[in-house]
Design a protein around this motif. Structure first.
Motif, PDB file in Angstrom:
ATOM      1  N   PRO A 238       5.962  20.575  -1.577  1.00 24.33           N
ATOM      2  CA  PRO A 238       6.085  19.303  -0.862  1.00 24.33           C
ATOM      3  C   PRO A 238       4.791  18.920  -0.140  1.00 24.33           C
ATOM      4  CG  PRO A 238       7.961  20.726  -0.401  1.00 24.33           C
ATOM      5  CD  PRO A 238       6.945  21.574  -1.113  1.00 24.33           C
ATOM      6  N   VAL A 239       4.487  17.647  -0.118  1.00 27.24           N
ATOM      7  CA  VAL A 239       3.329  17.122   0.606  1.00 27.24           C
ATOM      8  C   VAL A 239       3.828  16.097   1.615  1.00 27.24           C
ATOM      9  CG1 VAL A 239       1.219  15.739   0.414  1.00 27.24           C
ATOM     10  CG2 VAL A 239       1.723  17.509  -1.296  1.00 27.24           C
ATOM     11  N   ASN A 240       3.697  16.425   2.893  1.00 27.90           N
ATOM     12  CA  ASN A 240       4.225  15.545   3.941  1.00 27.90           C
ATOM     13  C   ASN A 240       3.190  15.124   4.975  1.00 27.90           C
ATOM     14  OD1 ASN A 240       7.005  15.712   2.998  1.00 27.90           O
ATOM     15  ND2 ASN A 240       6.985  17.819   3.749  1.00 27.90           N
ATOM     16  N   LYS A 241       2.004  15.719   4.930  1.00 30.29           N
ATOM     17  CA  LYS A 241       0.978  15.417   5.932  1.00 30.29           C
ATOM     18  C   LYS A 241      -0.307  14.979   5.223  1.00 30.29           C
ATOM     19  CE  LYS A 241       2.780  18.829   9.232  1.00 30.29           C
ATOM     20  NZ  LYS A 241       3.201  17.924  10.299  1.00 30.29           N
ATOM     21  N   ALA A 242      -0.996  14.005   5.827  1.00 27.94           N
ATOM     22  CA  ALA A 242      -2.190  13.480   5.167  1.00 27.94           C
ATOM     23  C   ALA A 242      -3.209  12.966   6.169  1.00 27.94           C
ATOM     24  CB  ALA A 242      -1.808  12.363   4.199  1.00 27.94           C
ATOM     25  N   VAL A 243      -4.458  12.976   5.739  1.00 25.46           N
ATOM     26  CA  VAL A 243      -5.543  12.256   6.396  1.00 25.46           C
ATOM     27  C   VAL A 243      -5.901  11.105   5.462  1.00 25.46           C
ATOM     28  CG1 VAL A 243      -7.983  12.349   7.027  1.00 25.46           C
ATOM     29  CG2 VAL A 243      -6.466  14.243   7.627  1.00 25.46           C
TER      30      VAL A 243
ATOM     31  N   SER B 171       0.827  -1.213   0.000  1.00 30.85           N
ATOM     32  CA  SER B 171       0.000   0.000   0.000  1.00 30.85           C
ATOM     33  C   SER B 171       0.856   1.255   0.000  1.00 30.85           C
ATOM     34  CB  SER B 171      -0.931   0.002   1.219  1.00 30.85           C
ATOM     35  OG  SER B 171      -1.861  -1.064   1.149  1.00 30.85           O
ATOM     36  N   SER B 172       2.051   1.164   0.587  1.00 31.39           N
ATOM     37  CA  SER B 172       2.928   2.344   0.629  1.00 31.39           C
ATOM     38  C   SER B 172       3.356   2.769  -0.774  1.00 31.39           C
ATOM     39  CB  SER B 172       4.161   2.074   1.502  1.00 31.39           C
ATOM     40  OG  SER B 172       5.106   1.252   0.848  1.00 31.39           O
ATOM     41  N   PHE B 173       3.482   1.791  -1.696  1.00 31.94           N
ATOM     42  CA  PHE B 173       3.842   2.131  -3.077  1.00 31.94           C
ATOM     43  C   PHE B 173       2.734   2.952  -3.729  1.00 31.94           C
ATOM     44  CE2 PHE B 173       6.375  -1.898  -2.601  1.00 31.94           C
ATOM     45  CZ  PHE B 173       7.621  -1.297  -2.647  1.00 31.94           C
ATOM     46  N   ILE B 174       1.469   2.619  -3.420  1.00 30.29           N
ATOM     47  CA  ILE B 174       0.334   3.387  -3.949  1.00 30.29           C
ATOM     48  C   ILE B 174       0.339   4.793  -3.355  1.00 30.29           C
ATOM     49  CG2 ILE B 174      -2.182   3.504  -4.109  1.00 30.29           C
ATOM     50  CD1 ILE B 174      -2.148   0.396  -3.786  1.00 30.29           C
ATOM     51  N   LEU B 175       0.577   4.881  -2.042  1.00 34.03           N
ATOM     52  CA  LEU B 175       0.599   6.194  -1.381  1.00 34.03           C
ATOM     53  C   LEU B 175       1.760   7.060  -1.887  1.00 34.03           C
ATOM     54  CD1 LEU B 175      -0.284   5.134   2.269  1.00 34.03           C
ATOM     55  CD2 LEU B 175      -1.737   6.372   0.657  1.00 34.03           C
ATOM     56  N   LYS B 176       2.913   6.428  -2.174  1.00 29.29           N
ATOM     57  CA  LYS B 176       4.040   7.184  -2.739  1.00 29.29           C
ATOM     58  C   LYS B 176       3.661   7.781  -4.085  1.00 29.29           C
ATOM     59  CE  LYS B 176       7.868   4.622  -0.597  1.00 29.29           C
ATOM     60  NZ  LYS B 176       8.908   3.584  -0.810  1.00 29.29           N
ATOM     61  N   GLU B 177       2.940   6.996  -4.891  1.00 28.70           N
ATOM     62  CA  GLU B 177       2.502   7.482  -6.203  1.00 28.70           C
ATOM     63  C   GLU B 177       1.541   8.656  -6.039  1.00 28.70           C
ATOM     64  OE1 GLU B 177       2.225   7.737 -10.336  1.00 28.70           O
ATOM     65  OE2 GLU B 177       3.640   6.570  -9.102  1.00 28.70           O
ATOM     66  N   LEU B 178       0.618   8.569  -5.080  1.00 29.53           N
ATOM     67  CA  LEU B 178      -0.316   9.670  -4.827  1.00 29.53           C
ATOM     68  C   LEU B 178       0.418  10.906  -4.331  1.00 29.53           C
ATOM     69  CD1 LEU B 178      -3.216   7.719  -3.072  1.00 29.53           C
ATOM     70  CD2 LEU B 178      -3.201   8.585  -5.410  1.00 29.53           C
ATOM     71  N   LYS B 179       1.398  10.706  -3.453  1.00 29.37           N
ATOM     72  CA  LYS B 179       2.211  11.814  -2.930  1.00 29.37           C
ATOM     73  C   LYS B 179       2.962  12.496  -4.070  1.00 29.37           C
ATOM     74  CE  LYS B 179       5.772  12.644   0.653  1.00 29.37           C
ATOM     75  NZ  LYS B 179       6.864  13.260  -0.108  1.00 29.37           N
ATOM     76  N   LYS B 180       3.561  11.683  -4.925  1.00 26.97           N
ATOM     77  CA  LYS B 180       4.312  12.199  -6.069  1.00 26.97           C
ATOM     78  C   LYS B 180       3.394  12.982  -7.010  1.00 26.97           C
ATOM     79  CE  LYS B 180       6.792  10.345 -10.110  1.00 26.97           C
ATOM     80  NZ  LYS B 180       7.192   9.072 -10.768  1.00 26.97           N
ATOM     81  N   ARG B 181       2.202  12.443  -7.257  1.00 27.28           N
ATOM     82  CA  ARG B 181       1.232  13.111  -8.134  1.00 27.28           C
ATOM     83  C   ARG B 181       0.808  14.450  -7.539  1.00 27.28           C
ATOM     84  NH1 ARG B 181      -4.592  11.350 -10.661  1.00 27.28           N
ATOM     85  NH2 ARG B 181      -3.328   9.963 -11.912  1.00 27.28           N
TER      86      ARG B 181
ATOM     87  N   GLY C 118       1.420   4.726   5.316  1.00 25.42           N
ATOM     88  CA  GLY C 118       1.632   6.162   5.160  1.00 25.42           C
ATOM     89  C   GLY C 118       3.022   6.586   5.581  1.00 25.42           C
ATOM     90  N   LYS C 119       3.463   6.031   6.712  1.00 26.45           N
ATOM     91  CA  LYS C 119       4.798   6.369   7.216  1.00 26.45           C
ATOM     92  C   LYS C 119       5.880   5.947   6.209  1.00 26.45           C
ATOM     93  CE  LYS C 119       5.486   5.466  11.604  1.00 26.45           C
ATOM     94  NZ  LYS C 119       5.833   4.719  12.832  1.00 26.45           N
ATOM     95  N   LEU C 120       5.717   4.740   5.641  1.00 23.25           N
ATOM     96  CA  LEU C 120       6.676   4.245   4.647  1.00 23.25           C
ATOM     97  C   LEU C 120       6.705   5.125   3.399  1.00 23.25           C
ATOM     98  CD1 LEU C 120       6.477   0.339   4.474  1.00 23.25           C
ATOM     99  CD2 LEU C 120       8.503   1.745   4.822  1.00 23.25           C
ATOM    100  N   ALA C 121       5.568   5.734   3.094  1.00 23.39           N
ATOM    101  CA  ALA C 121       5.484   6.600   1.914  1.00 23.39           C
ATOM    102  C   ALA C 121       6.004   8.005   2.189  1.00 23.39           C
ATOM    103  CB  ALA C 121       4.031   6.670   1.430  1.00 23.39           C
TER     104      ALA C 121
END
Length: 619
Positions: free
Chosen positions: A150-155, A132-142, A174-177
């Motif tokens: 930069p995007v570092n905080k999320a709900v 799941s962290s790979f998906i969250l990394k992609e969303l963060k990158k997008r 989330g932490k891994l991402a």
């Protein structure tokens, strides 16, 4: 926290940091924010593209990772290395999903235990949180690409029925991402926020039913909203009922029409994935048309809207049963529901909307995009946390996670950071040695995976546990934190009633600078922390398997052949050697090899024991 500002000249967002809302879905995921000009939630997307990122991950032979639309291309050509529906595996053991294991075209490790699931892709082993962290990394990158910041905080949202283990796995992802997960929000609460329900304190009390039929899961939640406070009265559902099952019904129909056996579907993964994707296309097309007709592998595939509705009706009926049970659990009748909110892409099927409307006796509310509604609500929650929305009440929260030390020096979180207080949580543990009469309970505060990197608050010993074999004792550890931030920790052995407790002032003696450093360290060291945890857990699993296997052999040595003894001894030696190294994938592979060798004779001996016990008896 910094608020969003907009640069008039360039139209780009200007700020130090931003809090995004994320819907981490079974089929698709997406990220949303509050637009700085309109103050309305919007899903982020590139020009002329969808806001949805398919929750699909592909690993190539060199270890490179692809996520989203690009990864979907490998569902047919490389199904064994292309992971989908990872959300269904979050916080689960193999025993939890074994009845549905054939659904996955990739390898889900069967270790016949309650250990958390691992997925094998190539020579690597991954937890659902890592996937799941790979998906969250992609969303963060997008998000960073679109927002130019930069995007570092999320709900992040989760189903209302997710348990502690599943919520913690989501936080770990989330932490891994590289995300500081400020809050885990229930999906029905997020959906209600997106519809504007309960955002105004003077809007009166409302009772809402949130019907959420996604790609892989269904849940129905009954919520009460009063003065901006959301309370989940009940939740019901099925973690293996969703759009995937509608697709599967279409596949089974086509197979029956063509006279193709399901065995062929299991053995030919490329064919299975290909026809599954055609079924998904048929489902979408028939939401607005009467006949779907295409060619696949040289054969014609046809299905009408009427046939689809006949296939889907039993699945919809199951969801209505869940709705009935949710109302019963909430102690309410249908007439008490003020609003019925539709969530999830599968609610676009006309039969679904018609059936739900008929059951509740009122029109359903489906005015917000069902694919985006949860992420939009998460963005609103993020805006509330940023202090921009004063209409919804934010209760006091815990500044750092609270938990205890478990085997290998790991931190097991019972009350996560940012949980509302007062709060309570409990979890069961067991002994690891035969005849173990005591257990040390060490309480920690912090965000790191190893207790040595966190702040120790207190410890006490639970003594007087009756002598039992390892794993038989059941010790329940409970945390209760009151409105003043005082934590009471209790440990109770459930079979004997032996109990011990201690009071801890969990929130004191930390400056803002120390708190900020602890949070920053948890993000900075997330990858190495998770890797260390994975290694410790792999070693613990390996050591327990060696002990269990050795005991089993000693007890049943006369039932084993010389060849079985030799193979087992070789596999045990290989695992013992792997345990001395720092490669968790090697340990997992040796655990799997020992399991593969021991499983056949363990099952044979168990069957013989049952046959002997049942001889002369009737059932």
């Amino acid at each position: 926290m910094a608020k969003i500002g907009i640069n008039i000249a360039t139209g780009s967002l200007q700020q130090e940091e931003i809090i995004v809302g994320i819907d981490l879905g079974t089929t698709n995921s997406l990220v949303a924010i509050i637009h700085p000009e309109t103050k309305q939630p919007v899903a982020l997307k590139e020009h002329n593209s969808s806001s949805l990122v398919p929750s699909v991950i592909h690993f190539d032979e060199f270890g490179n990772v692809t996520v989203g639309e690009e990864a979907k291309k490998y569902l047919i050509t490389e199904p064994q290395n292309t992971i989908f529906s990872a959300k269904r595996l979050m916080g689960k053991s193999y025993n939890d999903i074994k009845d549905n294991a054939s659904f996955f075209s990739y390898k889900v490790i069967d270790d016949a235990s309650q250990a958390m699931i691992k997925v094998q892709a190539g020579s690597k082993f991954y937890t659902p949180a890592e996937l799941s962290s790979f998906i969250l990394k992609e969303l963060k990158k997008r998000a960073e690409h679109i927002l130019k910041t930069p995007v570092n905080k999320a709900v992040i949202t989760v189903p209302a029925y997710f348990n502690d283990a599943q919520r913690q796995a989501t936080r770990d992802a989330g932490k891994l991402a590289g995300l500081d997960v400020l809050r885990i929000v229930n999906e029905p609460t997020a959906a209600s926020l997106a519809y504007g329900l309960g955002l105004h304190k003077d809007s009166g009390d409302k009772t809402i039913a949130v019907y959420d039929l996604g790609g892989g899961t269904f849940d129905i939640s009954i919520l009460k909203i009063s003065n901006g406070i959301f309370e989940v009265l009940s939740t019901n559902g099925d973690t293996y009922l969703g759009g995937d099952d509608i697709d599967n019904s279409i596949v089974q129909y086509w197979l029956q029409q063509a006279g193709v056996s399901e065995d062929e579907l299991r053995t030919n993964r490329e064919f299975a994935q290909g026809i599954r994707l055609q079924a998904e296309a048929a489902k979408i097309f028939l939401s607005a048309n009467d006949v779907f007709d295409t060619t696949f592998n040289g054969d014609s595939l046809t299905i009408t809207k009427q046939i689809l509705e006949t296939l889907v009706q039993p699945l919809v009926d199951k969801t209505i049963v869940c709705c009935t049970n949710a109302l019963k659990d909430a102690g309410l009748k249908k007439e008490a529901i003020d609003v019925v909110v539709m969530v999830g892409g599968s609610t676009r099927v006309p039969l679904v909307k018609e059936s739900v409307s008929r059951f509740f006796g009122k029109p359903v509310n489906d005015t917000v995009n069902p694919d985006e509604v949860v992420a939009l609500g998460a963005a609103i929650q993020a805006d509330i946390l940023a202090g921009n929305n004063k209409d919804v009440l934010l209760l006091d929260i815990t500044p750092l996670s609270l938990g205890i030390e478990t085997m290998g020096g790991l931190m097991d979180v019972l009350i996560p950071r940012n949980s509302k207080i007062p709060n309570k949580a409990s979890r069961q543990y067991t002994t690891h040695k035969d005849g173990q009469s005591g257990m040390k309970i060490s309480v920690y505060q912090g965000e790191r995976d190893m207790v040595k990197d966190n702040r120790k608050l207190s410890e006490f010993n639970l003594t007087g546990i009756p002598a039992m074999p390892a794993g038989l004792a059941k010790v329940e550890v409970s945390f209760l934190i009151n409105a003043d931030g005082i934590l009471v920790v209790k440990a109770k052995e459930l079979r004997s009633g032996v109990e011990q407790s201690i009071e801890v002032k969990a929130q004191q003696d930390l400056t803002d600078a120390e708190l900020e450093k602890m949070l920053l360290d948890s993000i900075t060291h997330a990858s190495e922390d998770i890797a260390t945890r994975a290694l410790v857990e792999a070693r613990t699993e390996g050591e327990q398997l060696l002990t269990t296997t050795e005991k089993f052999i000693q007890k049943n040595i006369t039932h084993l052949s010389n060849e079985e003894m030799a193979q087992t001894a070789t596999a045990m030696q290989a695992l013992q050697l792997a345990l001395t190294m720092t490669d968790k994938d090697l340990i997992h592979s040796k655990v799997e090899e020992l399991n593969e060798i021991s499983r056949p004779y363990a099952e044979r001996i168990m069957d013989q024991a049952i046959s002997t016990a049942m001889r002369g008896k009737t059932v």
